[in-house]
Design an enzyme around this catalytic site. Structure first.
Site, short mmCIF file in Angstrom:
data_model
loop_
_atom_site.label_atom_id
_atom_site.label_comp_id
_atom_site.label_asym_id
_atom_site.label_seq_id
_atom_site.Cartn_x
_atom_site.Cartn_y
_atom_site.Cartn_z
N MET A 1 0.64 -1.44 0.06
CA MET A 1 -0.42 -0.08 0.10
C MET A 1 0.93 0.81 -0.19
SD MET A 1 -1.85 -0.54 3.85
CE MET A 1 -2.90 -1.63 2.86
N CYS A 2 1.15 2.03 -1.21
CA CYS A 2 1.38 3.14 -1.35
C CYS A 2 2.79 3.15 -1.50
CB CYS A 2 1.46 4.06 -0.40
SG CYS A 2 0.40 4.02 1.16
N ARG A 3 3.11 4.23 -2.78
CA ARG A 3 4.34 3.68 -3.24
C ARG A 3 4.75 5.06 -2.80
NH1 ARG A 3 6.62 -0.84 -3.91
NH2 ARG A 3 5.80 -1.10 -1.81
#
Length: 276
Positions: free
Chosen positions: A1-3
């Site tokens: 989740m998220c980069r």
């Protein structure tokens, strides 16, 4: 989740770092190659950058996916910077939505991002939240784990901690209170990049730039450092950061320091036996 991604180097258009690479952050919003948790990062995005001569960065954040923002393409084409932090978001269930919850978070000269999730949020870290000054809690940009982590880091920075100490102590404190949390934190003040690998992927790339000085030295005139959740291309110079590690980088140097998981001490402690 998220980069997320941060870069220090010569000034260049934002698009050259975020949009043009074949597997850059722009593409990672819908097709990340190394993301272990979640699949699409379409719950917001943001980019922060430093203009020459101004220590306080600008931020551009939106609640929707990066590919749906027509204005960002123009901004990324013309805005140039030598210090950037950007992120695309896959919101964790139970966390707030909206632009205010999208990284980078900021205060003064600092930009901050969190890739991961606090296990058991919010109850697991309620006791830690109570240790913050009330004004800090009331000033949270959003009701989400990333905003609380940022408040904890910022409180340490304001108390005089160096960036590496502020990130490391925050990660270890939260990991002890909420085992199983994923705490990849990313921080820059425009001259350094500090990050943690804790439960998710982290990579860095150093590239020489410019010509050697007119002194006969074989060393390049400078260097470019990129720290990211995952490589944006297949350059063999990308190096993976081991899990449970603190990264501290300047434009010319990278230091990796192991972090000890506080849960390891609990697992290795001898059990207490009682006699009858």
């Amino acid at each position: 989740m998220c980069r997320h991604i941060a870069c220090l180097g010569p000034e260049e258009p934002l698009g050259r770092l975020l949009v043009e690479p074949r597997h850059g952050l722009y593409r990672q919003s819908w097709a990340p190659r190394r993301q272990c948790h979640g699949t699409v990062n379409a719950d917001g995005f943001g980019v922060g950058w430093y203009a020459q001569g101004d220590p306080v960065p600008a931020r551009y954040r939106r609640a929707g996916p990066i590919w749906a923002d027509a204005s960002f393409a123009d901004l990324a084409r013309v805005v140039r910077s030598g210090a950037v932090l950007a992120a695309v978001r896959d919101a964790t269930e139970g966390n707030a939505a909206g632009e205010a919850a999208a990284a980078p978070f900021g205060a003064g000269r600092w930009l901050f991002s969190h890739n991961g999730a606090v296990s058991g949020w919010p109850r697991s870290v309620a006791a830690l939240a109570r240790t913050l000054p009330p004004a800090e809690l009331l000033s949270l940009e959003a009701r989400c784990d990333s905003a609380l982590l940022w408040a904890m880091v910022l409180n340490r920075l304001r108390s005089g901690d160096e960036p590496g100490q502020a990130l490391a102590d925050t990660v270890l404190e939260v990991a002890a209170a909420a085992p199983g949390s994923r705490l990849n934190l990313l921080l820059t003040g425009g001259e350094t990049i500090t990050a943690t690998a804790w439960g998710d992927t982290l990579w860095y790339l150093t590239e020489p730039v410019g010509l050697p000085q007119e002194t006969g030295s074989a060393r390049p005139a400078g260097a470019r450092i990129v720290v990211a959740s995952e490589p944006y291309d297949d350059d063999p110079r990308w190096q993976e950061v081991p899990d449970r590690t603190l990264l501290s980088a300047t434009r010319t140097d990278v230091l990796l320091t192991p972090l000890k998981d506080p849960c390891d001490d609990l697992e290795s402690a001898p059990s207490e036996e009682t006699g009858t």
